[in-house]
Design a protein around this motif. Sequence first.
Motif, PDB file in Angstrom:
ATOM      1  N   LEU A 111       0.833  -1.196   0.000  1.00  0.00           N
ATOM      2  CA  LEU A 111       0.000   0.000   0.000  1.00  0.00           C
ATOM      3  C   LEU A 111       0.870   1.250   0.000  1.00  0.00           C
ATOM      4  O   LEU A 111       1.817   1.354   0.784  1.00  0.00           O
ATOM      5  N   VAL A 112       0.543   2.165  -0.894  1.00  0.00           N
ATOM      6  CA  VAL A 112       1.265   3.434  -0.957  1.00  0.00           C
ATOM      7  C   VAL A 112       0.402   4.477  -1.658  1.00  0.00           C
ATOM      8  O   VAL A 112      -0.311   4.164  -2.609  1.00  0.00           O
ATOM      9  N   ASP A 113       0.444   5.684  -1.147  1.00  0.00           N
ATOM     10  CA  ASP A 113      -0.140   6.830  -1.837  1.00  0.00           C
ATOM     11  C   ASP A 113       1.039   7.608  -2.411  1.00  0.00           C
ATOM     12  O   ASP A 113       1.784   8.253  -1.658  1.00  0.00           O
ATOM     13  N   VAL A 114       1.235   7.513  -3.723  1.00  0.00           N
ATOM     14  CA  VAL A 114       2.453   8.092  -4.309  1.00  0.00           C
ATOM     15  C   VAL A 114       2.455   9.623  -4.286  1.00  0.00           C
ATOM     16  O   VAL A 114       3.493  10.236  -4.530  1.00  0.00           O
ATOM     17  N   SER A 115       1.301  10.235  -3.990  1.00  0.00           N
ATOM     18  CA  SER A 115       1.254  11.705  -3.944  1.00  0.00           C
ATOM     19  C   SER A 115       1.775  12.245  -2.612  1.00  0.00           C
ATOM     20  O   SER A 115       1.825  13.445  -2.414  1.00  0.00           O
ATOM     21  N   ARG A 116       2.117  11.331  -1.695  1.00  0.00           N
ATOM     22  CA  ARG A 116       2.586  11.762  -0.362  1.00  0.00           C
ATOM     23  C   ARG A 116       3.991  11.241  -0.113  1.00  0.00           C
ATOM     24  O   ARG A 116       4.223  10.029  -0.085  1.00  0.00           O
ATOM     25  N   HIS A 117       4.901  12.164   0.106  1.00  0.00           N
ATOM     26  CA  HIS A 117       6.301  11.791   0.360  1.00  0.00           C
ATOM     27  C   HIS A 117       6.388  10.810   1.524  1.00  0.00           C
ATOM     28  O   HIS A 117       7.114   9.806   1.464  1.00  0.00           O
ATOM     29  N   ARG A 142     -10.719  17.059 -12.208  1.00  0.00           N
ATOM     30  CA  ARG A 142     -11.201  18.237 -12.968  1.00  0.00           C
ATOM     31  C   ARG A 142     -11.107  19.517 -12.153  1.00  0.00           C
ATOM     32  O   ARG A 142     -10.878  20.584 -12.708  1.00  0.00           O
ATOM     33  N   GLN A 143     -11.280  19.387 -10.835  1.00  0.00           N
ATOM     34  CA  GLN A 143     -11.139  20.558  -9.959  1.00  0.00           C
ATOM     35  C   GLN A 143      -9.766  20.509  -9.309  1.00  0.00           C
ATOM     36  O   GLN A 143      -9.283  19.424  -8.972  1.00  0.00           O
ATOM     37  N   GLN A 144      -9.179  21.679  -9.121  1.00  0.00           N
ATOM     38  CA  GLN A 144      -7.871  21.742  -8.477  1.00  0.00           C
ATOM     39  C   GLN A 144      -7.979  21.228  -7.029  1.00  0.00           C
ATOM     40  O   GLN A 144      -8.888  21.617  -6.301  1.00  0.00           O
ATOM     41  N   GLN A 145      -7.074  20.342  -6.648  1.00  0.00           N
ATOM     42  CA  GLN A 145      -7.084  19.776  -5.292  1.00  0.00           C
ATOM     43  C   GLN A 145      -5.680  19.802  -4.725  1.00  0.00           C
ATOM     44  O   GLN A 145      -4.713  19.858  -5.474  1.00  0.00           O
ATOM     45  N   GLU A 146      -5.611  19.665  -3.405  1.00  0.00           N
ATOM     46  CA  GLU A 146      -4.312  19.608  -2.719  1.00  0.00           C
ATOM     47  C   GLU A 146      -4.182  18.312  -1.950  1.00  0.00           C
ATOM     48  O   GLU A 146      -5.173  17.782  -1.446  1.00  0.00           O
ATOM     49  N   THR A 147      -2.959  17.816  -1.821  1.00  0.00           N
ATOM     50  CA  THR A 147      -2.713  16.636  -0.985  1.00  0.00           C
ATOM     51  C   THR A 147      -2.693  17.071   0.479  1.00  0.00           C
ATOM     52  O   THR A 147      -2.570  18.259   0.772  1.00  0.00           O
ATOM     53  N   LEU A 205      -2.548  18.405  -6.365  1.00  0.00           N
ATOM     54  CA  LEU A 205      -2.636  16.932  -6.433  1.00  0.00           C
ATOM     55  C   LEU A 205      -2.031  16.320  -7.690  1.00  0.00           C
ATOM     56  O   LEU A 205      -1.382  15.272  -7.641  1.00  0.00           O
ATOM     57  N   GLN A 206      -2.248  16.970  -8.813  1.00  0.00           N
ATOM     58  CA  GLN A 206      -1.771  16.387 -10.067  1.00  0.00           C
ATOM     59  C   GLN A 206      -0.237  16.459 -10.153  1.00  0.00           C
ATOM     60  O   GLN A 206       0.418  15.505 -10.571  1.00  0.00           O
ATOM     61  N   PHE A 207       0.331  17.565  -9.710  1.00  0.00           N
ATOM     62  CA  PHE A 207       1.795  17.682  -9.676  1.00  0.00           C
ATOM     63  C   PHE A 207       2.368  16.669  -8.677  1.00  0.00           C
ATOM     64  O   PHE A 207       3.355  15.980  -8.956  1.00  0.00           O
ATOM     65  N   ALA A 208       1.692  16.545  -7.520  1.00  0.00           N
ATOM     66  CA  ALA A 208       2.176  15.622  -6.483  1.00  0.00           C
ATOM     67  C   ALA A 208       2.134  14.169  -6.975  1.00  0.00           C
ATOM     68  O   ALA A 208       3.088  13.414  -6.781  1.00  0.00           O
ATOM     69  N   THR A 209       1.042  13.778  -7.629  1.00  0.00           N
ATOM     70  CA  THR A 209       0.874  12.377  -8.027  1.00  0.00           C
ATOM     71  C   THR A 209       1.710  12.056  -9.264  1.00  0.00           C
ATOM     72  O   THR A 209       2.501  11.105  -9.268  1.00  0.00           O
ATOM     73  N   PHE A 214       0.244  25.634 -10.354  1.00  0.00           N
ATOM     74  CA  PHE A 214      -0.909  26.438 -10.798  1.00  0.00           C
ATOM     75  C   PHE A 214      -1.373  27.403  -9.706  1.00  0.00           C
ATOM     76  O   PHE A 214      -2.556  27.488  -9.395  1.00  0.00           O
ATOM     77  N   LYS A 215      -0.406  28.115  -9.130  1.00  0.00           N
ATOM     78  CA  LYS A 215      -0.759  29.136  -8.139  1.00  0.00           C
ATOM     79  C   LYS A 215      -1.068  30.450  -8.846  1.00  0.00           C
ATOM     80  O   LYS A 215      -1.836  31.262  -8.357  1.00  0.00           O
ATOM     81  N   ARG A 216      -0.454  30.645 -10.009  1.00  0.00           N
ATOM     82  CA  ARG A 216      -0.644  31.874 -10.766  1.00  0.00           C
ATOM     83  C   ARG A 216      -1.571  31.636 -11.960  1.00  0.00           C
ATOM     84  O   ARG A 216      -2.473  32.423 -12.221  1.00  0.00           O
ATOM     85  N   ARG A 217      -1.340  30.508 -12.657  1.00  0.00           N
ATOM     86  CA  ARG A 217      -2.154  30.199 -13.843  1.00  0.00           C
ATOM     87  C   ARG A 217      -3.505  29.641 -13.430  1.00  0.00           C
ATOM     88  O   ARG A 217      -3.629  29.030 -12.363  1.00  0.00           O
ATOM     89  N   ARG A 218      -4.486  29.807 -14.299  1.00  0.00           N
ATOM     90  CA  ARG A 218      -5.786  29.171 -14.047  1.00  0.00           C
ATOM     91  C   ARG A 218      -5.624  27.671 -14.265  1.00  0.00           C
ATOM     92  O   ARG A 218      -5.070  27.242 -15.285  1.00  0.00           O
ATOM     93  N   TYR A 219      -6.096  26.883 -13.293  1.00  0.00           N
ATOM     94  CA  TYR A 219      -5.977  25.419 -13.400  1.00  0.00           C
ATOM     95  C   TYR A 219      -7.013  24.862 -14.357  1.00  0.00           C
ATOM     96  O   TYR A 219      -8.204  25.155 -14.231  1.00  0.00           O
ATOM     97  N   THR A 220      -6.568  24.092 -15.345  1.00  0.00           N
ATOM     98  CA  THR A 220      -7.480  23.183 -16.039  1.00  0.00           C
ATOM     99  C   THR A 220      -6.789  21.835 -15.971  1.00  0.00           C
ATOM    100  O   THR A 220      -5.550  21.765 -16.019  1.00  0.00           O
ATOM    101  N   ASN A 221      -7.567  20.765 -15.858  1.00  0.00           N
ATOM    102  CA  ASN A 221      -6.879  19.481 -15.637  1.00  0.00           C
ATOM    103  C   ASN A 221      -6.090  19.056 -16.862  1.00  0.00           C
ATOM    104  O   ASN A 221      -5.048  18.407 -16.738  1.00  0.00           O
ATOM    105  N   GLY A 222      -6.528  19.471 -18.054  1.00  0.00           N
ATOM    106  CA  GLY A 222      -5.764  19.134 -19.262  1.00  0.00           C
ATOM    107  C   GLY A 222      -4.395  19.798 -19.271  1.00  0.00           C
ATOM    108  O   GLY A 222      -3.386  19.170 -19.595  1.00  0.00           O
ATOM    109  N   THR A 223      -4.336  21.081 -18.895  1.00  0.00           N
ATOM    110  CA  THR A 223      -3.046  21.786 -18.876  1.00  0.00           C
ATOM    111  C   THR A 223      -2.130  21.196 -17.810  1.00  0.00           C
ATOM    112  O   THR A 223      -0.934  20.976 -18.051  1.00  0.00           O
ATOM    113  N   ALA A 224      -2.692  20.937 -16.623  1.00  0.00           N
ATOM    114  CA  ALA A 224      -1.871  20.367 -15.543  1.00  0.00           C
ATOM    115  C   ALA A 224      -1.380  18.969 -15.927  1.00  0.00           C
ATOM    116  O   ALA A 224      -0.251  18.580 -15.606  1.00  0.00           O
ATOM    117  N   TYR A 225      -2.212  18.222 -16.633  1.00  0.00           N
ATOM    118  CA  TYR A 225      -1.816  16.874 -17.057  1.00  0.00           C
ATOM    119  C   TYR A 225      -0.696  16.939 -18.096  1.00  0.00           C
ATOM    120  O   TYR A 225       0.310  16.233 -17.984  1.00  0.00           O
TER     121      TYR A 225
END
Length: 261
Positions: A60-66, A92-97, A103-107, A149-160
């Motif tokens: 078991l591991v959550d790869v988004s968490r160090h 689709r919505q911006q989330q945080e770990t 979340l997307q950058f973390a994972t 995505f602190k400055r840019r508007r988050y879209t999940n396609g761009t973050a992906y």
Amino acid sequence: MSRIALVTGATGAIGKAIARQLAEHETFEVVLACRYEEKAQQAVTEIQRAAGNPNVRYELVDVSRHSSVQALVNRWRGPLHVLINNAAASPRQQQETPEGIELQFATNVLGYFWMIQLFSEQLKASAPTRVINVASYWAGDLDLTDLEFKRRRYTNGTAYRQSKQANRMLTVAFATRLKPYGVTVNACHPGDVNSRLSNDLGFGGQTTPDEGADTPVWLATDPAGQRETGKYFEQRRETRCRFGEDTAAVEALYAACLAYA
Ligand SMILES: NC(=O)c1ccc[n+]([C@@H]2O[C@H](COP(=O)([O-])OP(=O)(O)OC[C@H]3O[C@@H](n4cnc5c(N)ncnc54)[C@H](OP(=O)(O)O)[C@@H]3O)[C@@H](O)[C@H]2O)c1
């Protein structure tokens, strides 16, 4: 002696096919790195039956968490011959770990980074060994000044797309560092497969999970995957990757990821 392969995201469409295809090689013991115990157990049973290989288990591991990746590394015993980084998400919505990272950058980015970095001692000690980063041809628009995505508007396609560019850049960074130790690091595009991830991104997918698993499994098993390093592959063919050619950007991204440890 069996070779140990660790596959992240092995409950998903492509990851499960990768794990099963590896388990079909009787020389492999396959470890599924998963988040949820029930899903993990189901995938283990399914793959053991389909591949006829009892040497399949989960961790078991959550790869988004160090902290979760570190805990997996701390309890790991024995060698590691093949690491396949494949787990990804694209909400689709911006989330945080819980650790406060987008979340997307973390994972998709730090998850790959931490798995390689924190398992590097095991990979070196077990050499010759291989890391395969499942990336994508759909990649681009990485902004080193705004990775979360602190400055840019988050879209999940761009973050992906940013995250998949990062996978390809970090492949080069790790390949350079691990080459002296007999550890190869390559990236690939798997194919367009219908999955939760592709649906979240607004796509379907016309290739099967098994077709999607083909290039990652080939990199894990064919001599080419030990000979080549720092390369990007599509349909088993080395393909030029302009993202990996910008050494300054590759090193800047590596340093930025290191700062999250
Ligand atoms: N599908 C395509 O067309 C396509 C195209 C190009 C590249 N790719 C790449 O292929 C890879 C696999 O994608 P897929 O289409 O198979 O997606 P998928 O079916 O949605 O599977 C994603 C997997 O990642 C796991 N995961 C997500 N977040 C995690 C976390 N924090 N910790 C641990 N595991 C986590 C999921 O686990 P849960 O089951 O617990 O959620 C699931 O097993 C990705 O790297 C993707 O970028 C896919």
